[in-house]
Design a protein around this motif. Structure first.
Motif, mmCIF file in Angstrom:
data_model
loop_
_atom_site.group_PDB
_atom_site.id
_atom_site.type_symbol
_atom_site.label_atom_id
_atom_site.label_comp_id
_atom_site.label_asym_id
_atom_site.label_seq_id
_atom_site.Cartn_x
_atom_site.Cartn_y
_atom_site.Cartn_z
ATOM 1 N N LEU A 10 35.551 45.892 40.040
ATOM 2 C CA LEU A 10 34.118 45.620 40.325
ATOM 3 C C LEU A 10 33.652 47.044 40.058
ATOM 4 O O LEU A 10 33.791 47.965 40.586
ATOM 5 C CB LEU A 10 33.935 45.193 41.669
ATOM 6 N N TYR A 39 33.939 42.758 37.101
ATOM 7 C CA TYR A 39 32.722 42.342 37.471
ATOM 8 C C TYR A 39 31.848 43.451 37.214
ATOM 9 O O TYR A 39 31.601 44.542 37.885
ATOM 10 C CB TYR A 39 32.758 41.893 38.884
ATOM 11 N N GLU A 41 27.607 44.228 38.129
ATOM 12 C CA GLU A 41 26.349 43.912 38.892
ATOM 13 C C GLU A 41 25.393 43.356 38.012
ATOM 14 O O GLU A 41 24.798 42.378 38.173
ATOM 15 C CB GLU A 41 26.457 44.605 40.023
ATOM 16 N N ALA A 70 27.728 42.195 44.173
ATOM 17 C CA ALA A 70 28.806 42.875 44.608
ATOM 18 C C ALA A 70 29.328 42.461 45.961
ATOM 19 O O ALA A 70 30.703 42.366 45.959
ATOM 20 C CB ALA A 70 28.599 44.274 44.820
ATOM 21 N N VAL A 73 31.391 39.326 45.408
ATOM 22 C CA VAL A 73 32.594 39.759 44.663
ATOM 23 C C VAL A 73 33.511 40.163 45.575
ATOM 24 O O VAL A 73 34.848 39.606 45.865
ATOM 25 C CB VAL A 73 32.427 40.743 43.613
ATOM 26 N N LEU A 108 41.332 43.966 44.252
ATOM 27 C CA LEU A 108 40.162 44.461 43.627
ATOM 28 C C LEU A 108 39.893 45.931 43.844
ATOM 29 O O LEU A 108 39.650 46.400 44.894
ATOM 30 C CB LEU A 108 39.006 43.557 44.458
ATOM 31 N N VAL A 110 37.379 48.606 43.449
ATOM 32 C CA VAL A 110 35.669 48.965 43.387
ATOM 33 C C VAL A 110 35.525 50.239 43.155
ATOM 34 O O VAL A 110 35.732 51.191 43.508
ATOM 35 C CB VAL A 110 35.132 48.875 44.921
#
Lengths: 177, 177
Positions: A10, A39, A41, A70, A73, A108, A110
């Motif tokens: 992300l 991902y 945003e 976010a 997610v 995930l 970030v």
């Protein structure tokens, strides 16, 4: 081993910094180093198309998912049993956390931007630093992906593709299939 | 171990692509991950100043050298006994070459740009690929530096600095000294 692990990425918002090139690097690094999807945003018009061209030419099914907030997610990742790993220069040293991270089947990652909201630090399972020096989120992401997968990602096969490189000691060899 | 090894980086010309942000990332990654200096073929006004500010705040003596032609940087490196390692997606897999690279006491890493002249492939001692997939020269440089130094670079001490981060599981702790 690779196929047992699922990694998604992300990238936190870009609203105030127009920086498509960094975003493109983050997408292509995620793809090349074994993540399944990124991902973003904010929607950046050209990026999903650029990544699709790379998939078409070089293989794989890496996905760019745009427009999902976010928070959502992160919340969905947690519900799904993913460990949330926030890359930040303020976090704990990667080399101290990596053994635990290697045990996670689903992650995930970030990747912060200019201003990371406080909730990210608190909702992450791990806040991890690739050195405590300022450098590059692209480099930090690359080293995290590399370490979590113990370097196995470098051997990844991208399956059917239009183009393929034959590694060479000198020069360029590309074959079309 | 770190102090026995000397790594410098050369970024090939940027003349036709204005991309200061990528160049800044390359400089800061080189600095954070244990290189001593980066050579930039084209002079980019703000970059040496940006890096100086980072040195002043966060420590170390990383150098940005501008204006020396790439051919000369490579020739001098060879005279000086440096192994020249050219990063290119067309090269041999890093994982196959890294054992030899770790034995080199002095290395010049050459980071390509959009059009790499043929002489670079031929004058390099190693043409090395971090995957044969297209991604990011910033990520490739990071993983090369990380692998060549066996991860020891993550523990590097930058000596006296104005600012220092105390690694935290949550949030940000920065101390001034």
């Amino acid at each position: 081993m690779l196929d047992e692990r699922s990694i998604t990425v992300l990238r936190l918002g870009q609203r105030y910094v127009r920086d498509d090139r960094t975003l493109t690097h983050l997408c292509l690094v995620s793809r090349a180093l074994g993540a399944e999807a990124i991902y973003l945003e904010d929607v950046e018009k050209d990026i999903p198309a650029t990544v699709k061209e790379v998939n078409d030419a070089w293989g794989g099914k890496f996905e760019v998912v745009t427009g999902k907030p976010a928070r959502k997610v992160i919340a969905e990742a947690k519900t799904d049993g993913r460990k949330v790993v926030h890359l930040t220069m303020y976090g704990l040293p990667l080399q101290d956390e990596v053994r635990e991270l290697r045990e996670a089947k689903k992650i995930l990652v970030v990747v912060g931007g200019p201003k990371v909201p406080g909730y990210v630090y608190h909702s992450a399972d791990y806040n991890v630093a690739v050195t405590s020096q300022p450098h590059s989120e692209i480099a930090a992401l690359a080293i995290l992906l590399h370490e979590v997968q113990s370097g196995e990602e470098l051997k990844r096969n991208f399956g059917k593709s239009k183009l393929r490189i034959i590694p060479s000691a000198r020069g360029k060899r590309v074959v079309e299939s």
